[in-house]
Design an enzyme around this catalytic site. Structure first.
Site, mmCIF file in Angstrom:
data_model
loop_
_atom_site.group_PDB
_atom_site.id
_atom_site.type_symbol
_atom_site.label_atom_id
_atom_site.label_comp_id
_atom_site.label_asym_id
_atom_site.label_seq_id
_atom_site.Cartn_x
_atom_site.Cartn_y
_atom_site.Cartn_z
ATOM 1 N N CYS A 2 0.852 -1.179 0.000
ATOM 2 C CA CYS A 2 0.000 0.000 0.000
ATOM 3 C C CYS A 2 0.896 1.240 0.000
ATOM 4 C CB CYS A 2 -0.943 0.095 1.188
ATOM 5 S SG CYS A 2 -2.087 -1.272 1.286
ATOM 6 N N ARG A 27 3.781 -0.223 -4.875
ATOM 7 C CA ARG A 27 3.534 -0.775 -3.542
ATOM 8 C C ARG A 27 2.241 -1.580 -3.482
ATOM 9 N NH1 ARG A 27 5.498 1.128 1.213
ATOM 10 N NH2 ARG A 27 7.531 2.072 0.897
ATOM 11 N N TRP A 74 -2.758 -2.793 -1.653
ATOM 12 C CA TRP A 74 -2.442 -4.220 -1.794
ATOM 13 C C TRP A 74 -3.270 -4.890 -0.714
ATOM 14 C CZ3 TRP A 74 -0.325 -8.140 1.273
ATOM 15 C CH2 TRP A 74 -0.004 -9.323 0.579
ATOM 16 N N ASN A 98 -1.473 2.019 5.657
ATOM 17 C CA ASN A 98 -0.613 0.959 5.138
ATOM 18 C C ASN A 98 -0.193 0.115 6.333
ATOM 19 O OD1 ASN A 98 1.388 -0.599 3.909
ATOM 20 N ND2 ASN A 98 2.945 0.988 4.163
ATOM 21 N N GLY A 99 -0.371 -1.209 6.226
ATOM 22 C CA GLY A 99 -0.003 -2.086 7.342
ATOM 23 C C GLY A 99 -1.184 -2.952 7.745
ATOM 24 N N GLU A 479 15.922 -19.219 -8.116
ATOM 25 C CA GLU A 479 15.548 -17.901 -8.649
ATOM 26 C C GLU A 479 14.787 -18.056 -9.974
ATOM 27 O OE1 GLU A 479 15.174 -15.000 -7.906
ATOM 28 O OE2 GLU A 479 15.525 -13.697 -9.630
ATOM 29 N N LYS A 483 11.053 -16.710 -10.513
ATOM 30 C CA LYS A 483 10.761 -15.729 -11.568
ATOM 31 C C LYS A 483 9.636 -16.244 -12.442
ATOM 32 C CE LYS A 483 12.322 -13.073 -10.573
ATOM 33 N NZ LYS A 483 13.093 -12.348 -9.604
ATOM 34 N N GLU A 486 6.137 -16.412 -10.551
ATOM 35 C CA GLU A 486 5.467 -15.162 -10.175
ATOM 36 C C GLU A 486 4.893 -14.409 -11.368
ATOM 37 O OE1 GLU A 486 7.731 -12.265 -7.899
ATOM 38 O OE2 GLU A 486 9.522 -12.644 -9.063
ATOM 39 N N HIS A 502 15.684 -37.778 -4.189
ATOM 40 C CA HIS A 502 15.122 -37.974 -2.854
ATOM 41 C C HIS A 502 13.641 -37.611 -2.806
ATOM 42 C CE1 HIS A 502 19.021 -38.908 -1.169
ATOM 43 N NE2 HIS A 502 19.517 -37.855 -1.808
ATOM 44 N N LYS A 602 5.480 -4.749 -5.363
ATOM 45 C CA LYS A 602 6.937 -4.630 -5.454
ATOM 46 C C LYS A 602 7.581 -4.603 -4.066
ATOM 47 C CE LYS A 602 10.835 -3.976 -7.581
ATOM 48 N NZ LYS A 602 11.425 -5.251 -8.053
HETATM 49 O O1 M6R Z 1 12.910 -5.406 -1.754
HETATM 50 P P1 M6R Z 1 13.377 -6.763 -1.311
HETATM 51 O O2 M6R Z 1 14.604 -7.200 -2.016
HETATM 52 O O3 M6R Z 1 13.528 -6.851 0.180
HETATM 53 O O4 M6R Z 1 12.226 -7.743 -1.741
HETATM 54 C C1 M6R Z 1 12.284 -9.094 -1.427
HETATM 55 C C2 M6R Z 1 11.220 -9.868 -2.165
HETATM 56 O O5 M6R Z 1 9.957 -9.401 -1.839
HETATM 57 C C3 M6R Z 1 11.421 -9.790 -3.688
HETATM 58 O O6 M6R Z 1 12.688 -10.217 -4.070
HETATM 59 C C4 M6R Z 1 10.358 -10.642 -4.398
HETATM 60 O O7 M6R Z 1 10.551 -11.978 -4.117
HETATM 61 C C5 M6R Z 1 10.373 -10.374 -5.903
HETATM 62 N N1 M6R Z 1 9.040 -10.289 -6.384
HETATM 63 C C6 M6R Z 1 11.087 -11.424 -6.669
HETATM 64 O O8 M6R Z 1 11.061 -11.197 -8.036
#
Ligand code: M6R
Length: 607
Positions: A2, A27, A74, A98-99, A479, A483, A486, A502, A602
């Site tokens: 937010c 946000r 959000w 926000n929160g 990673e 990627k 998401e 395993h 983000k």
């Molecule tokens: O701003 P930050 O690096 O602390 O964010 C951490 C994660 O929220 C961030 O890397 C998230 O996993 C991304 N969406 C990955 O692409």
């Protein structure tokens, strides 16, 4: 999550609130709303859509007034609906939050005898009711605010407007960030500097527990115990950039292609381009004495920490723990006296990482951080901060932040290896030369635009996709899977290649794509055996490797994604470009909203 903004202005505020919301949309983009106070009372515009829709709404039905607040949501409590969209208005009070107000249900129960009418399912609306009720009993706004804050539990930043007092805003912060800015006979408040630097660079960051009455020409700050406090006003250096993907169809594509430049800028911050000397700020400890370091981070930044563990252990013989920040905080970790914690975060605002950092500080650790966004909360709470020079990253899927984090971590591991006497100067210089070649390596990979096409066609049709890697390329498998899931919403999992047998191998069916990150390094032969195991069960292999690796596995790989010959330190950085492009191209093929995938934001500022 937010984004919130407020302006006590001396001219109309609506256009500037909308512009602030555009800059805050990273946000949260579930819904957006704003309210202003004018002679007609509170004017409210909200949409269960994006800021763009809100802008159209306001263009069609303008808002006047010199006092206003805005919000991008959000969703946490309550679905994405119009009635759950902020601001929440009760009588003359309008609130953006926000929160999470953790005790909102309990508060609602205590207020049952008052027969209040709730218009939303949010935790936030209760704040507007509480303040409204307080003001009925005692019209003094500051006393009312104090009393409301004492009843709230959880994390919040709040901006509150009272139509009966059109010359002020009331604001508060507990855990969630909030910054105020001084204009010419105007004051601004927002979730972060990025929302305000186009309006002013004179900023004051509220500290945890602070609340304030903000008027056109002043801010009266109070700490958590309601004592008046002064906080330093600073000149913000945060880049004022309006998000613009330029020639690229998406921010993610732009940010992926910015990596050759971004890694070079970052490298030159820590390695003198001419002489190759390493340059780091002074740390509050001697690298030779530090007994252990805990790395805490979330998501992609956590994977950067995982890669770095291999480097710190091998090059500096330093014992490293890597923790998901949200787990570290609550698992009562045993911390070594004189040890250090390194918080890694692109935004510098992830609350899990911030809380882990505070936990480590309380446990007597030296606090280091590695952030991309300057002046962030994590930076402000660290003893020493290292910066990546990636520039603003807008796409939810983090790309250039990750590769630049790896560059800084590699340099630090080399530097500490030299200081601790565990790395020969000659080996260090080979490593730094390899880092200097990353720019060209990434540029070469990204220029080969056709290499992903065939593979992407299959990935887009897959139900499950498996990513494998070993050693410092194991986190790159994780990673790659993150990627992909998401932004494409396809189920993908990353595994250490040796772990396949395993359990995860049960997932393989004829045709299941398996992306293997396997440069020809000391782990290659073992990974090759795991590839054979997957192949014999019908998997289709996308092999990310260098010339030798591709030659050796030519018979097993369905698709090959070439890496230049590289050093063990730089292969994970280079391989990252391939997993990013696979995810990006698959998402584009599927037509998802690449930069704003569903359910995500983000910056994650709720636990
Ligand atoms: O701003 P930050 O690096 O602390 O964010 C951490 C994660 O929220 C961030 O890397 C998230 O996993 C991304 N969406 C990955 O692409």
């Amino acid at each position: 999550m937010c984004g919130i903004i407020g302006i006590v202005g001396s001219r109309p505020v609506a256009p500037r609130i909308l512009e602030g919301l555009e800059r805050l949309e990273y946000r949260g983009y579930d819904s957006a709303g704003m309210a202003t106070v004018s002679g007609d009372g509170i004017g409210l515009r909200r949409t269960a859509g994006r800021v763009e829709t809100l802008k159209r709404l306001v263009a069609g039905s303008p808002l006047s007034g010199q006092l206003g607040i805005g919000h991008t949501r959000w969703a946490t409590h309550g679905k994405v609906t119009l009635c759950n969209t902020h601001p929440h208005v009760v009588g003359q009070i309008a609130v953006v939050h926000n929160g999470i107000i953790e005790n909102f249900e309990e508060l609602r129960r205590t207020l049952e005898p008052r027969n209040l009418r709730y218009r939303s399912q949010t935790d936030s609306e209760i704040v507007a009711h509480l303040l409204y009720l307080e003001l009925l009993d005692d019209p003094d706004p500051e006393r009312a605010m104090r009393s409301v804050l004492e009843r709230l539990q959880g994390a919040f930043s709040l901006v509150i407007m009272n139509a009966d007092q059109p010359d002020m805003l009331m604001v508060a912060r507990r855990s969630s960030p909030l910054v105020a800015g001084f204009g010419e006979d105007e004051m601004f408040v927002g979730s972060d500097a990025r929302a305000l630097v186009h309006l002013t660079r004179r900023l004051v960051y509220l500290e945890d527990g602070d609340w304030a009455v903000v008027r056109r020409e002043s801010i009266e700050l109070h700490d958590a115990s309601h004592r008046p406090v002064e906080r330093a006003v600073r000149h913000s250096e945060v880049q004022d950039e309006k998000p613009d993907p330029g020639e690229f169809p998406h921010f993610m594509a732009k940010e992926i292609h910015e990596q050759p430049e971004a890694v070079t800028y970052t490298l030159h911050r820590y390695v003198e381009p001419a002489g190759g000397e390493l340059k780091f700020p002074e740390f509050p400890f001697d690298a030779r004495d530090v007994p252990r370091m805990s790395i805490v981070a979330a998501g992609t930044s956590y994977y950067a920490g995982m890669v770095a563990r291999y480097w710190f252990e091998r090059l500096a013989r330093l014992s490293i723990d890597v923790d998901i920040a949200s787990e570290f905080r609550y698992r009562d970790p045993v911390l070594a006296p004189g040890g250090a914690v390194l918080a890694i975060s692109q935004s510098g605002e992830s609350i899990d990482t911030l809380m882990a950092l505070r936990e480590a500080r309380a446990g007597g650790q030296h606090v280091l951080s590695l952030v991309n966004m300057a002046e962030s909360t994590i930076e402000r709470e660290s003893d020493v901060t290292l910066h990546t020079a990636a520039g603003p990253e807008y796409s939810v899927a983090s790309t250039k932040a990750f590769t630049t984090q790896l560059v800084v971590l590699a340099c630090l591991a080399v530097s500490w290896g030299l200081q601790r006497g565990t790395l020969e100067a000659a080996e260090a210089s080979v490593a730094l030369d390899a880092l200097a070649r990353v720019r060209a390596g990434l540029a070469g990979i990204l220029a080969d635009t056709g290499c992903w096409d065939e593979c992407v066609g299959q990935l887009a049709r897959a139900r499950d996709i498996i990513y494998l890697g070993r050693g410092s390329n194991y986190p790159i498998a994780l990673e790659g899977a993150l990627k992909l899931k998401e932004i494409t919403y396809i189920h993908a999992e990353g595994f250490g290649a040796g772990e396949m047998k395993h359990g995860p191998i049960a997932l393989i069916e004829p045709g299941t794509p398996v992306v293997v990150v396997a440069p020809h390094d000391k782990w290659f032969d073992k990974t090759a055996s795991n590839v054979a195991e997957a192949r014999s069960r019908g998997a289709r292999i996308a092999l990310i490797s260098d010339r030798t690796g591709i030659e050796k596995l030519a018979g097993a790989a369905t698709w090959t994604l070439p890496l230049p010959d590289s050093h063990a330190l730089t292969a994970p950085i280079l391989a990252t470009a391939h997993v990013q492009m696979l995810a990006y191209r698959t998402a584009v093929t599927l037509g998802t909203d690449v930069d704003r995938p569903k359910n995500l934001a983000k910056t994650v500022t709720v636990e």
